[in-house]
Design an enzyme around this catalytic site. Structure first.
Site, PDB file in Angstrom:
ATOM      1  N   ASP A  29      -7.171  -4.425  -4.558  1.00  0.00           N
ATOM      2  CA  ASP A  29      -6.517  -4.981  -3.373  1.00  0.00           C
ATOM      3  C   ASP A  29      -7.004  -6.394  -3.090  1.00  0.00           C
ATOM      4  O   ASP A  29      -7.158  -6.806  -1.946  1.00  0.00           O
ATOM      5  CB  ASP A  29      -6.726  -4.087  -2.144  1.00  0.00           C
ATOM      6  N   GLU A  50       0.825  -1.215   0.000  1.00  0.00           N
ATOM      7  CA  GLU A  50       0.000   0.000   0.000  1.00  0.00           C
ATOM      8  C   GLU A  50       0.856   1.262   0.000  1.00  0.00           C
ATOM      9  O   GLU A  50       0.432   2.305  -0.498  1.00  0.00           O
ATOM     10  CB  GLU A  50      -0.922   0.021   1.227  1.00  0.00           C
TER      11      GLU A  50
END
Length: 713
Positions: free
Chosen positions: A327, A200
């Protein structure tokens, strides 16, 4: 309910070199590859998933359908943390090895809970800003007299199993970049395997094998290309040159953001095929339009990958989410089993996974060939799988300027929580959840070397002010469930609904039981065949970790580590009671006839009032919402409503004073406690806008409670 993200930067100094110690000469904790293969999950719990196949299924039967009602507490041990605890204890020769937050390691007497030793790697708390999902650790590996732990700051360390003394320490990452380690190492054939996290924030993922005795690197397999697509002089060079490089374009933010693809959890040794099978995470940034505008599949993001156990050379891969945009990691549990398939019912060795994207996959363990797959929960981003197992994407799922609500969200239909497999019942037990998310392209996106790099905007559909009651109402729509899934038919056999979305890891036993903890602290035993609840116990704290079981002197024990935190506990503002902070973590161990008790937490109430008056116009408040969402959400909770794991900013005295607020957020006066400076990517004006937003949330909450107490609607 949306998941928004934190930014931050930390440059961690490299620890002083520690000379390797000679290999232990005593046979204490003499765990070998063959011992794990021969023993599996029987009298002991020698490796993370109970056995190398990671089935989390124990052959013990003393605790069974008929006797489980007699379970009581044998002993408890209080861990030294109020942060998230996710470790499954390892039990070897009567000693339990377990970790807690900040990578602390404990050795306990498995019969009594007496502490034998504790090890603190003395992590600089400022590194916590790089941890996407709390400063958790999922456990250790024990091998040939040593205990191996991955440290949150990127170190891999070997401890003497008998004394806890450090034998060697090696830095496995570039500590100038926001790498972390939260997963448990795996040990096999004299090697220790470890991955990392941080996609991330912008890093490049890989899996590394180290020599168990010296800490020397043996091989490394990268999961995304070198930014210039040149060789790394590592074992992964060949497959990137031949196959994977072509799945990436030559431009895009992956060149600067690292590409992602971190191997942060599932690592499995397939002894039959002498290979390592591991799961690969999401891209960096998440949004492929920014990451790689060429629109390729981006190998090996969101993939299951197999490599030769000795050399690390590529064997095969299966990509669960080509060109990942959401994700949808494939780092979730990978379970190996001999599954009777086809008309003949001949057993075939398979690998099974229920990754974030919501589909349950069965692939040939030897070749990676897709066998079958089906959605195990609600899925809106895809309409199904084609004959090769590739998802058929739904129209509009690749979000752009117009935000779209999708299931699953980035928390996934199944997150890190370990699933289990009962070979007798032929069922996989999935801790599943239903947590939607609004995705939209982030028009403000630019590479931020000190913060989150998703390329997705999660605040687009969120109003500037949200009340505590609104958050509670939103949480009530989220769902959690335990699914008994038949991988042969790709259908559920039974399902148990949970009152909370986030539910814990699973243990299966030959006693016909399935054990699972829950967010609300309840620990359940279910009938493995029917899902009927047979027993429960209040652990007095959230239970995320996968339970374990073992036997000493003819007595079977059931154990679980507890502790409130992790990404959902921290970010979702989801406390048992919003007026009190979270409880300290514990190891809680049960046996039949146990008479112990778990101490009920007794914390002082939080003063939910503020003297600060609301300030700022609508433009300032909206600006504060955006910056809060991008930089503060993951630690301090949705809409500034904290779960209590970390401070609720609404009620902090610091929030009432502009200079005090600036000294913390801009100047970093609390960096030693983990609250680093955000001056590199937030201006003083931005920081004050966040304070205005937080103060408004506090005043709104006070007004809402005042109305409720007066009886007005």
């Amino acid at each position: 309910m949306p998941l928004l993200v934190l930014g931050g930067c930390n440059k961690q100094p490299e620890p002083a070199a520690v000379a390797p110690a000679e290999a232990p000469v005593e046979s204490f904790a003499d765990v070998t590859t063959q011992r794990i293969i021969d023993t599996g999950a029987s009298e002991e719990w020698l490796t993370y998933g109970g056995s190398y196949d990671e089935q989390r299924h124990s052959s013990l039967t003393h605790i069974n359908r008929d006797s489980v009602a007699e379970l009581g507490v044998a002993w408890t041990y209080e861990l030294k943390t109020n942060r998230g605890v996710e470790a499954t204890p390892i039990v070897v020769d009567g000693v339990m090895y377990v970790t807690s937050a900040w990578s602390l390691v404990y050795a306990l007497d498995a019969q009594t809970g007496e502490e034998l030793w504790a090890y603190d790697p003395e992590v600089d708390k400022a590194v916590g800003v790089n941890a996407c999902c709390d400063v958790v650790n999922r456990g250790v590996a024990v091998y040939e007299g040593q205990v191996f732990v991955g440290v949150i700051d990127g170190r891999l360390e070997a401890l003497d199993a008998k004394t806890g003394a450090r034998n060697w320490s090696v830095v496995t990452v570039d500590q100038s970049k926001p790498y972390t380690i939260t997963g448990a190492p795996r040990a096999v054939d004299g090697k220790v395997l470890i991955g990392n996290g941080g996609a991330e924030l912008g890093v490049r993922g890989y899996l590394t094998a180290y020599d168990a005795n010296s800490g020397d690197k043996i091989w490394r397999f990268y999961t995304v290309p070198n930014p210039n697509k040149k060789p790394d002089n590592e074992i992964s060079d060949e497959v990137f040159s031949r196959l994977a490089n072509d799945s990436w374009g030559d431009e895009g933010h992956w060149v600067t953001d690292g590409g992602g693809g971190t191997v942060w959890d599932s690592i499995v040794y397939d002894d039959v095929n002498e290979q390592i099978i591991f799961g690969v995470g999401n891209g960096s940034p998440w949004n492929r339009d920014f990451r790689d505008p060429s629109g390729g599949d981006n190998l090996f993001l969101s993939s299951i990958v197999a490599v030769d156990a000795e050399t690390g050379r590529y064997r095969w891969h299966f990509q669960t989410t080509p060109g990942d945009n959401w994700d949808y990691t494939a780092t979730q549990s990978i379970i190996l089993a001999d599954l009777p398939l086809g008309d003949s019912g001949t057993p075939l060795r398979v690998a099974m996974q229920a990754p974030k994207n919501g589909f349950f996959y069965v692939v040939n363990a030897e070749t990676g060939q897709f066998i079958s797959g089906s959605a195990f929960g609600p899925v809106s981003w895809a309409t199904g799988l084609d004959e090769a197992g590739r998802p058929i994407e739904a129209e509009g799922a690749r979000y752009g300027e117009n935000p779209v609500w999708l299931l699953p969200g980035p928390l996934g239909a199944h997150n890190w929580h370990p699933m289990a497999f009962n070979p007798s019942e032929g069922l996989a037990y999935i801790p599943a959840q239903e947590v939607p998310q609004a995705y939209g392209a982030d028009a403000r996106y630019a590479n931020n070397s000190a913060g989150w790099n998703t390329g997705a905007d999660f605040a687009a559909l969120i109003p500037a002010t949200v009340r505590s009651s609104d958050l509670k109402a939103a949480r009530a729509t989220l769902k959690g469930r335990l699914i008994a899934w038949d991988p042969k038919t790709q259908q559920p056999r039974w399902t148990v609904e949970h009152p909370n979305a986030w539910n814990g890891g699973v243990l299966s036993t030959a006693g016909g039981l399935v054990f699972q903890g829950r967010l609300d602290g309840q620990f359940f035993a279910y009938d493995a065949a029917t899902g009927e609840p047979l027993w429960s116990y209040n652990l007095q704290s959230g239970a995320n970790a996968g339970p374990g079981t073992y036997s000493i002197d003819g007595t079977q024990y059931l154990t679980i580590s507890t502790g409130w935190g992790s990404v959902f506990g921290v970010a979702a503002g989801y406390a048992f009671d919003e007026t009190v902070p979270s409880t300290l973590g514990k190891v809680v161990t049960f046996k039949l006839g146990g008479t112990g008790e778990i101490t009920k937490p007794d914390f002082p109430l939080i003063d939910r009032t503020t003297t600060a008056e609301a300030f700022g116009d609508e433009e300032m408040i909206n600006k504060g919402l955006v910056h809060y969402a991008r930089n503060c959400y993951v630690c301090h909770g949705a809409f500034a409503i904290s779960s209590g794991v970390l401070p609720d900013l609404r009620w902090s005295p610091i929030t009432t004073n502009a200079e005090a607020w600036k000294s913390v957020v801009h100047d970093g006066v609390l960096a030693e406690k983990g609250m680093v400076s955000f001056a590199d990517h937030l201006s003083e004006e931005d920081i004050e806008a966040i304070r205005a937003y937080v103060v408004l949330q506090a005043r709104n909450d006070m007004a809402e409670r005042a109305l409720a107490s007066s009886g007005e609607q």
